[in-house]
Design a protein around this motif. Structure first.
Motif, mmCIF file in Angstrom:
data_model
loop_
_atom_site.group_PDB
_atom_site.id
_atom_site.type_symbol
_atom_site.label_atom_id
_atom_site.label_comp_id
_atom_site.label_asym_id
_atom_site.label_seq_id
_atom_site.Cartn_x
_atom_site.Cartn_y
_atom_site.Cartn_z
ATOM 1 N N ASN A 48 -0.574 69.680 22.441
ATOM 2 C CA ASN A 48 -1.061 70.957 21.895
ATOM 3 C C ASN A 48 -1.013 72.087 22.916
ATOM 4 O O ASN A 48 -1.946 72.877 23.033
ATOM 5 C CB ASN A 48 -2.480 70.801 21.332
ATOM 6 N N ILE A 49 0.083 72.143 23.659
ATOM 7 C CA ILE A 49 0.296 73.197 24.645
ATOM 8 C C ILE A 49 1.445 74.070 24.152
ATOM 9 O O ILE A 49 2.497 73.559 23.782
ATOM 10 C CB ILE A 49 0.636 72.613 26.034
ATOM 11 N N LYS A 50 1.228 75.378 24.158
ATOM 12 C CA LYS A 50 2.296 76.295 23.760
ATOM 13 C C LYS A 50 3.128 76.641 24.987
ATOM 14 O O LYS A 50 2.589 76.990 26.035
ATOM 15 C CB LYS A 50 1.724 77.564 23.154
ATOM 16 N N ALA A 51 4.433 76.565 24.831
ATOM 17 C CA ALA A 51 5.346 76.913 25.913
ATOM 18 C C ALA A 51 5.678 78.399 25.840
ATOM 19 O O ALA A 51 5.790 78.968 24.757
ATOM 20 C CB ALA A 51 6.633 76.093 25.804
ATOM 21 N N GLU A 52 5.842 78.996 27.007
ATOM 22 C CA GLU A 52 6.251 80.396 27.051
ATOM 23 C C GLU A 52 7.757 80.474 26.853
ATOM 24 O O GLU A 52 8.499 79.618 27.318
ATOM 25 C CB GLU A 52 5.891 81.010 28.399
ATOM 26 N N TYR A 53 8.172 81.518 26.164
ATOM 27 C CA TYR A 53 9.601 81.741 25.966
ATOM 28 C C TYR A 53 10.236 82.103 27.304
ATOM 29 O O TYR A 53 9.713 82.943 28.037
ATOM 30 C CB TYR A 53 9.821 82.878 24.960
ATOM 31 N N SER A 54 11.329 81.439 27.633
ATOM 32 C CA SER A 54 11.956 81.734 28.920
ATOM 33 C C SER A 54 13.299 82.444 28.779
ATOM 34 O O SER A 54 13.753 83.081 29.712
ATOM 35 C CB SER A 54 12.140 80.444 29.727
ATOM 36 N N GLY A 63 14.443 84.721 32.248
ATOM 37 C CA GLY A 63 13.697 85.360 31.170
ATOM 38 C C GLY A 63 12.278 85.762 31.542
ATOM 39 O O GLY A 63 11.655 86.549 30.852
ATOM 40 N N ASN A 64 11.763 85.221 32.646
ATOM 41 C CA ASN A 64 10.416 85.571 33.107
ATOM 42 C C ASN A 64 10.449 86.699 34.126
ATOM 43 O O ASN A 64 9.423 87.021 34.722
ATOM 44 C CB ASN A 64 9.720 84.353 33.720
#
Length: 149
Positions: free
Chosen positions: A81-87, A135-136
């Motif tokens: 249940n961890i959301k990943a950041e868009y890279s 992307g970061n």
């Protein structure tokens, strides 16, 4: 190519080498596949134990697609249940000392910005082997070892 039957004859169809954890010997024989070759191909998919495989499919391209048993699958961020950041995709900004103006334009930056950012690495863009922007917004920069052109 519109006919499924015709497509199957021309292109072939995938063969299931391991079905629900059991090797299908008849399919191995039909496909002229040995156990050693199957093990080698599984190792190529980071599977080192036949007991970890739920399905192994010989694709028409010759590649093997492997589906591990549920308890052997890697844990995903979704499982925890961890959301990943868009890279996003990284952009090459300099390759072998050559500034890629098109990519700078795509990210709405200019040569002055690039010079400033590369300057943080104590070099000029022309001295870089590679400069990329992920992307970061993080820059990767490596200086060329050889002479500057």
């Amino acid at each position: 190519m519109k006919s499924l039957r015709c497509r199957e004859i021309l292109c072939g169809k995938p063969s299931i080498l391991i079905y629900r954890g059991k090797i299908d010997e008849q399919v191995l024989i039909r496909e002229s596949f040995t156990i050693n070759e199957l093990q080698e191909r599984l190792r190529g998919n980071n599977i080192f134990d036949l007991g970890e495989v739920e399905y192994a499919i010989l694709e028409t391209s010759g590649q093997i697609t492997v589906i591990p048993k549920p308890e052997k699958r890697g844990v995903t961020l979704e499982d925890m249940n961890i959301k990943a950041e868009y890279s996003g995709l990284p952009y090459d900004l300099v390759i072998d000392g050559v500034i890629l103006e098109d990519n700078l334009h795509k990210i709405s930056k200019d040569k002055k910005w690039l010079e400033k950012e590369v300057g943080k690495f104590n070099m000029k863009p022309e001295e870089a082997l590679v400069v990329t922007l992920n992307g970061n917004g993080e820059i990767y920069c490596q200086k060329r070892m050889g002479k500057v052109k």
